[in-house]
Design a protein around this motif. Structure first.
Motif, PDB file in Angstrom:
ATOM      1  N   TYR A 235       1.114  -1.259   0.290  1.00  0.00           N
ATOM      2  CA  TYR A 235       0.041  -0.088   0.432  1.00  0.00           C
ATOM      3  C   TYR A 235       1.262   1.670  -0.413  1.00  0.00           C
ATOM      4  N   ILE A 236       0.678   2.436  -0.816  1.00  0.00           N
ATOM      5  CA  ILE A 236       0.992   3.856  -0.813  1.00  0.00           C
ATOM      6  C   ILE A 236       0.176   4.901  -0.595  1.00  0.00           C
ATOM      7  N   PHE A 237       0.415   5.475   0.430  1.00  0.00           N
ATOM      8  CA  PHE A 237      -0.281   6.332   0.221  1.00  0.00           C
ATOM      9  C   PHE A 237      -0.137   7.893   0.168  1.00  0.00           C
ATOM     10  N   GLU A 238      -0.759   8.462  -0.899  1.00  0.00           N
ATOM     11  CA  GLU A 238      -0.791  10.237  -1.934  1.00  0.00           C
ATOM     12  C   GLU A 238      -1.757  10.913  -0.581  1.00  0.00           C
ATOM     13  N   ASN A 239      -1.429  11.697  -0.555  1.00  0.00           N
ATOM     14  CA  ASN A 239      -1.822  12.000   1.087  1.00  0.00           C
ATOM     15  C   ASN A 239      -1.540  14.169   0.158  1.00  0.00           C
ATOM     16  N   ARG A 240      -1.033  14.920  -0.484  1.00  0.00           N
ATOM     17  CA  ARG A 240      -1.427  16.113  -1.080  1.00  0.00           C
ATOM     18  C   ARG A 240      -2.383  16.392  -1.654  1.00  0.00           C
ATOM     19  N   SER A 241      -2.775  15.445  -2.163  1.00  0.00           N
ATOM     20  CA  SER A 241      -3.653  16.047  -3.427  1.00  0.00           C
ATOM     21  C   SER A 241      -5.864  16.602  -2.928  1.00  0.00           C
ATOM     22  N   ARG A 242      -5.851  17.067  -3.553  1.00  0.00           N
ATOM     23  CA  ARG A 242      -6.731  18.121  -3.229  1.00  0.00           C
ATOM     24  C   ARG A 242      -8.400  17.500  -4.073  1.00  0.00           C
ATOM     25  N   ASN A 243      -7.920  17.539  -5.179  1.00  0.00           N
ATOM     26  CA  ASN A 243      -8.869  17.377  -6.128  1.00  0.00           C
ATOM     27  C   ASN A 243      -8.630  15.833  -7.564  1.00  0.00           C
ATOM     28  N   THR A 244      -9.703  15.633  -8.469  1.00  0.00           N
ATOM     29  CA  THR A 244      -8.976  14.292  -9.027  1.00  0.00           C
ATOM     30  C   THR A 244      -7.915  14.735 -10.086  1.00  0.00           C
ATOM     31  N   TYR A 245      -7.853  15.864 -10.567  1.00  0.00           N
ATOM     32  CA  TYR A 245      -6.880  16.210 -11.393  1.00  0.00           C
ATOM     33  C   TYR A 245      -5.436  16.277 -10.339  1.00  0.00           C
ATOM     34  N   GLU A 246      -4.907  16.620  -9.282  1.00  0.00           N
ATOM     35  CA  GLU A 246      -3.818  16.213  -8.155  1.00  0.00           C
ATOM     36  C   GLU A 246      -3.608  15.075  -8.360  1.00  0.00           C
ATOM     37  N   ASN A 247      -4.827  14.301  -7.526  1.00  0.00           N
ATOM     38  CA  ASN A 247      -5.112  12.470  -7.787  1.00  0.00           C
ATOM     39  C   ASN A 247      -3.829  12.076  -9.048  1.00  0.00           C
ATOM     40  N   MET A 248      -4.277  12.328  -9.739  1.00  0.00           N
ATOM     41  CA  MET A 248      -3.258  11.911 -11.030  1.00  0.00           C
ATOM     42  C   MET A 248      -1.986  12.175 -10.938  1.00  0.00           C
ATOM     43  N   VAL A 249      -1.236  13.511 -10.664  1.00  0.00           N
ATOM     44  CA  VAL A 249      -0.152  13.752 -10.381  1.00  0.00           C
ATOM     45  C   VAL A 249       0.662  13.195  -9.374  1.00  0.00           C
ATOM     46  N   PHE A 250      -0.093  13.312  -8.375  1.00  0.00           N
ATOM     47  CA  PHE A 250       0.488  13.352  -7.258  1.00  0.00           C
ATOM     48  C   PHE A 250       1.204  11.548  -7.193  1.00  0.00           C
ATOM     49  N   SER A 251       0.478  11.229  -7.886  1.00  0.00           N
ATOM     50  CA  SER A 251       0.512   9.369  -7.839  1.00  0.00           C
ATOM     51  C   SER A 251       0.914   8.873  -8.739  1.00  0.00           C
ATOM     52  N   LYS A 252       1.317  10.206  -9.473  1.00  0.00           N
ATOM     53  CA  LYS A 252       2.014   9.496 -10.613  1.00  0.00           C
ATOM     54  C   LYS A 252       3.554   9.475 -10.039  1.00  0.00           C
ATOM     55  N   GLU A 253       4.083  10.569  -9.783  1.00  0.00           N
ATOM     56  CA  GLU A 253       5.308  11.166  -9.206  1.00  0.00           C
ATOM     57  C   GLU A 253       5.457  10.153  -7.964  1.00  0.00           C
ATOM     58  N   LEU A 254       4.640   9.244  -7.639  1.00  0.00           N
ATOM     59  CA  LEU A 254       4.859   8.203  -6.263  1.00  0.00           C
ATOM     60  C   LEU A 254       5.764   6.997  -6.613  1.00  0.00           C
ATOM     61  N   VAL A 255       4.812   6.947  -8.309  1.00  0.00           N
ATOM     62  CA  VAL A 255       5.043   5.063  -8.603  1.00  0.00           C
ATOM     63  C   VAL A 255       5.567   5.103 -10.099  1.00  0.00           C
ATOM     64  N   HIS A 256       5.715   6.152 -10.588  1.00  0.00           N
ATOM     65  CA  HIS A 256       6.494   6.455 -12.618  1.00  0.00           C
ATOM     66  C   HIS A 256       6.369   4.739 -12.326  1.00  0.00           C
ATOM     67  N   PRO A 257       4.608   4.996 -13.873  1.00  0.00           N
ATOM     68  CA  PRO A 257       4.002   4.332 -14.014  1.00  0.00           C
ATOM     69  C   PRO A 257       4.573   4.214 -15.649  1.00  0.00           C
TER      70      PRO A 257
END
Length: 214
Positions: free
Chosen positions: A116-138
């Motif tokens: 499990y990886i937890f991304e806790n900075r995002s405030r909206n759907t767009y930031e969900n994508m941006v910050f998650s992408k920074e974490l896992v580098h798909p």
């Protein structure tokens, strides 16, 4: 008089529910499921951080299927990385962060593990994508499931694909059945609630499209 007519029209007719049906029918759970996926992204929205902090217990709302399907999929795909993405949607950060609450919930349930990886900075759907992408580098060719409520999936999928992240939609949780309704029971409160849900998504799709985020 005009306001009363609009109120009765939206409250007594299933306009909101039918808009929800339209949004929810845009995607469905893949059949069959992929034999293997590299990761699972779960969008926040299932936890109430303010209530969780106020009462000292994790408060789950009517999008709980995002959590229950996340746990189920973790067993289906025992080697997949799992990202839960959700921060705090308000300026006042004192309410806490949703992903942190989910981490506590999983720990309390005995299902938390290193996948499990937890991304806790995002405030909206767009930031969900941006910050998650920074974490896992798909990487190209990887398979990622995108888990969110069915009504929220059209906007979410557009955002992730616009961001260059090819995802497989996995809707979790529905507010309506599959059929458009002409009439239904006089659930005025429910009709207005679903109208609010649907309009938020439709406005979000338009806004994200105009700003190049979807």
């Amino acid at each position: 008089m005009g306001g009363v007519i609009v109120f009765l029209f939206c409250g007594l007719l299933p306009i909101g529910p039918n808009l929800v049906v339209f949004l929810e029918k845009q995607s469905s759970v893949p059949e069959p499921l992929p034999q293997k996926v590299d990761g699972i992204i779960v969008l926040g929205g299932a936890i109430e951080p303010f209530l969780s902090k106020t009462y000292g217990q994790i408060s789950i709302n009517d999008s709980a299927e995002r959590l229950t399907e996340m746990v189920r999929l973790s067993h289906t795909y025992p080697h997949a990385r799992i990202v839960y993405t959700g921060g705090q949607g308000h300026v006042d950060q004192s309410e806490g962060y949703e992903a942190d609450n989910v981490k506590i919930l999983l720990q309390n349930m005995g299902v938390l593990n290193t996948r499990y990886i937890f991304e806790n900075r995002s405030r909206n759907t767009y930031e969900n994508m941006v910050f998650s992408k920074e974490l896992v580098h798909p990487q190209a060719g990887e398979k990622w499931l995108l888990v969110t409520s069915a009504f929220h999936m059209p906007r979410s999928r557009m955002v992730f694909e616009k961001g260059g992240w090819d995802v497989i939609p996995y809707p979790a949780g529905y507010l309506e059945g599959k059929k458009i309704l002409l009439f239904r029971d006089l659930d005025v409160v429910g009709n207005f609630y679903k109208l609010q849900v649907a309009m938020k998504e439709i406005v979000g799709i338009i806004a994200y499209s105009l700003t190049g985020k979807a």
